[in-house]
Design a protein around this motif. Structure first.
Motif, PDB file in Angstrom:
ATOM      1  N   GLY A 242       0.805  -1.195  -0.078  1.00 33.49           N
ATOM      2  CA  GLY A 242      -0.209   0.045   0.019  1.00 33.49           C
ATOM      3  C   GLY A 242       0.829   1.362   0.057  1.00 33.49           C
ATOM      4  N   MET A 243       0.520   2.171  -0.777  1.00 31.79           N
ATOM      5  CA  MET A 243       1.199   3.466  -0.984  1.00 31.79           C
ATOM      6  C   MET A 243       0.657   4.845  -0.520  1.00 31.79           C
ATOM      7  SD  MET A 243       3.939   2.007  -2.569  1.00 31.79           S
ATOM      8  CE  MET A 243       4.711   3.323  -3.280  1.00 31.79           C
ATOM      9  N   ALA A 244       1.341   5.672  -0.019  1.00 31.60           N
ATOM     10  CA  ALA A 244       0.928   6.823   0.200  1.00 31.60           C
ATOM     11  C   ALA A 244       1.671   8.081  -0.018  1.00 31.60           C
ATOM     12  CB  ALA A 244       0.304   7.052   1.890  1.00 31.60           C
ATOM     13  N   TRP A 245       1.006   9.253   0.032  1.00 34.45           N
ATOM     14  CA  TRP A 245       1.922  10.647  -0.126  1.00 34.45           C
ATOM     15  C   TRP A 245       1.605  11.345   1.196  1.00 34.45           C
ATOM     16  CZ3 TRP A 245       5.455  11.880  -3.766  1.00 34.45           C
ATOM     17  CH2 TRP A 245       5.315  11.345  -4.948  1.00 34.45           C
ATOM     18  N   PHE A 246       2.732  11.842   1.691  1.00 37.18           N
ATOM     19  CA  PHE A 246       2.637  12.807   2.977  1.00 37.18           C
ATOM     20  C   PHE A 246       3.515  14.025   2.483  1.00 37.18           C
ATOM     21  CE2 PHE A 246       1.052  10.313   6.552  1.00 37.18           C
ATOM     22  CZ  PHE A 246       1.062   8.936   5.788  1.00 37.18           C
ATOM     23  N   ARG A 247       3.425  15.126   3.333  1.00 33.46           N
ATOM     24  CA  ARG A 247       4.289  16.285   3.150  1.00 33.46           C
ATOM     25  C   ARG A 247       4.585  16.797   4.632  1.00 33.46           C
ATOM     26  NH1 ARG A 247      -0.132  20.494   0.838  1.00 33.46           N
ATOM     27  NH2 ARG A 247      -1.555  20.758   2.657  1.00 33.46           N
ATOM     28  N   GLN A 248       5.807  17.356   4.754  1.00 37.94           N
ATOM     29  CA  GLN A 248       6.157  17.953   6.001  1.00 37.94           C
ATOM     30  C   GLN A 248       6.665  19.220   5.728  1.00 37.94           C
ATOM     31  OE1 GLN A 248       8.778  15.643   8.173  1.00 37.94           O
ATOM     32  NE2 GLN A 248       8.254  16.480  10.357  1.00 37.94           N
ATOM     33  N   ALA A 249       6.085  20.369   6.329  1.00 38.89           N
ATOM     34  CA  ALA A 249       6.535  21.745   6.348  1.00 38.89           C
ATOM     35  C   ALA A 249       7.333  21.686   7.677  1.00 38.89           C
ATOM     36  CB  ALA A 249       5.292  22.723   6.489  1.00 38.89           C
ATOM     37  N   PRO A 250       8.465  22.787   7.478  1.00 40.49           N
ATOM     38  CA  PRO A 250       9.180  22.994   8.792  1.00 40.49           C
ATOM     39  C   PRO A 250       8.623  23.380  10.022  1.00 40.49           C
ATOM     40  CG  PRO A 250       9.824  24.331   6.642  1.00 40.49           C
ATOM     41  CD  PRO A 250       8.672  23.849   6.339  1.00 40.49           C
ATOM     42  N   GLY A 251       8.994  22.429  10.981  1.00 40.16           N
ATOM     43  CA  GLY A 251       8.458  22.811  12.413  1.00 40.16           C
ATOM     44  C   GLY A 251       6.985  21.902  12.466  1.00 40.16           C
ATOM     45  N   LYS A 252       6.565  21.263  11.289  1.00 38.39           N
ATOM     46  CA  LYS A 252       5.187  20.595  11.545  1.00 38.39           C
ATOM     47  C   LYS A 252       5.539  18.966  11.589  1.00 38.39           C
ATOM     48  CE  LYS A 252       2.427  24.486   9.897  1.00 38.39           C
ATOM     49  NZ  LYS A 252       1.260  24.923   9.024  1.00 38.39           N
ATOM     50  N   GLU A 253       4.386  18.408  11.929  1.00 38.77           N
ATOM     51  CA  GLU A 253       4.325  16.958  11.743  1.00 38.77           C
ATOM     52  C   GLU A 253       3.986  16.621  10.384  1.00 38.77           C
ATOM     53  OE1 GLU A 253       5.392  16.287  15.453  1.00 38.77           O
ATOM     54  OE2 GLU A 253       4.815  14.714  14.157  1.00 38.77           O
ATOM     55  N   PRO A 254       4.267  15.271  10.096  1.00 39.45           N
ATOM     56  CA  PRO A 254       4.019  14.765   8.504  1.00 39.45           C
ATOM     57  C   PRO A 254       2.592  14.644   8.427  1.00 39.45           C
ATOM     58  CG  PRO A 254       5.759  13.645   9.539  1.00 39.45           C
ATOM     59  CD  PRO A 254       5.379  14.180  10.643  1.00 39.45           C
ATOM     60  N   GLU A 255       2.001  15.142   7.338  1.00 40.11           N
ATOM     61  CA  GLU A 255       0.506  15.246   7.028  1.00 40.11           C
ATOM     62  C   GLU A 255       0.093  14.528   5.792  1.00 40.11           C
ATOM     63  OE1 GLU A 255      -0.519  19.122   5.519  1.00 40.11           O
ATOM     64  OE2 GLU A 255      -2.648  18.945   5.322  1.00 40.11           O
ATOM     65  N   PHE A 256      -0.767  13.583   6.174  1.00 39.40           N
ATOM     66  CA  PHE A 256      -1.301  12.608   5.118  1.00 39.40           C
ATOM     67  C   PHE A 256      -1.719  13.216   4.025  1.00 39.40           C
ATOM     68  CE2 PHE A 256      -2.947   9.075   3.275  1.00 39.40           C
ATOM     69  CZ  PHE A 256      -4.227   9.007   2.858  1.00 39.40           C
ATOM     70  N   LEU A 257      -1.860  13.003   2.705  1.00 37.97           N
ATOM     71  CA  LEU A 257      -2.341  13.701   1.674  1.00 37.97           C
ATOM     72  C   LEU A 257      -3.170  12.782   0.978  1.00 37.97           C
ATOM     73  CD1 LEU A 257       0.956  15.682   0.381  1.00 37.97           C
ATOM     74  CD2 LEU A 257      -1.162  16.441   1.641  1.00 37.97           C
TER      75      LEU A 257
END
Length: 125
Positions: free
Chosen positions: A33-48
């Motif tokens: 199973g696959m996914a995309w996440f993103r992470q901005a500086p100072g933030k937790e990874p966010e599920f996309l």
């Protein structure tokens, strides 16, 4: 064990579209199973967005629903993230992730043991 390499990031203007790719190697693509996440500086990874092993089911994070779409190509062992109507707040490092588990929390970063190195997306206003 699968290895993941993202590509397609860059600098774009607000309102533009961008497509990210994540190439998988070293494993059987349909086992993950696959996914995309993103992470901005100072933030937790966010599920996309996420997609199951077969590609028959996809999931979207609330913050990008209707703008971002995940898809997976079988033969070329690649997943994609189509991003439309980009906003400055979409600026982050974008990661693809994979799990070989049969049951998992698709929106939890801890559920994915395999990660790519990330690709930077910067959206200017």
């Amino acid at each position: 064990q699968v290895q993941l390499v993202e590509s397609g990031g860059g600098l774009v203007q607000a309102g533009d579209s961008l497509r990210l790719s994540c190439a998988a190697s070293g494993g059987t693509f349909s086992d993950y199973g696959m996914a995309w996440f993103r992470q901005a500086p100072g933030k937790e990874p966010e599920f996309l967005a996420g997609v199951n092993r077969s590609g028959s089911s996809t999931y979207s994070g609330d913050s990008v629903k209707g703008r971002f779409t995940i898809s997976r190509g079988g033969a070329n062992k690649t997943i994609y993230l189509q991003m439309n109507s980009l906003k400055p707040e979409d600026t982050a490092v974008y990661y693809c992730a994979a799990t070989g588990a049969y049951r998992y929390s698709y929106d939890a970063s801890w559920a994915y043991p395999y990660w790519g190195q990330g690709t930077q997306v910067t959206v200017s206003s």
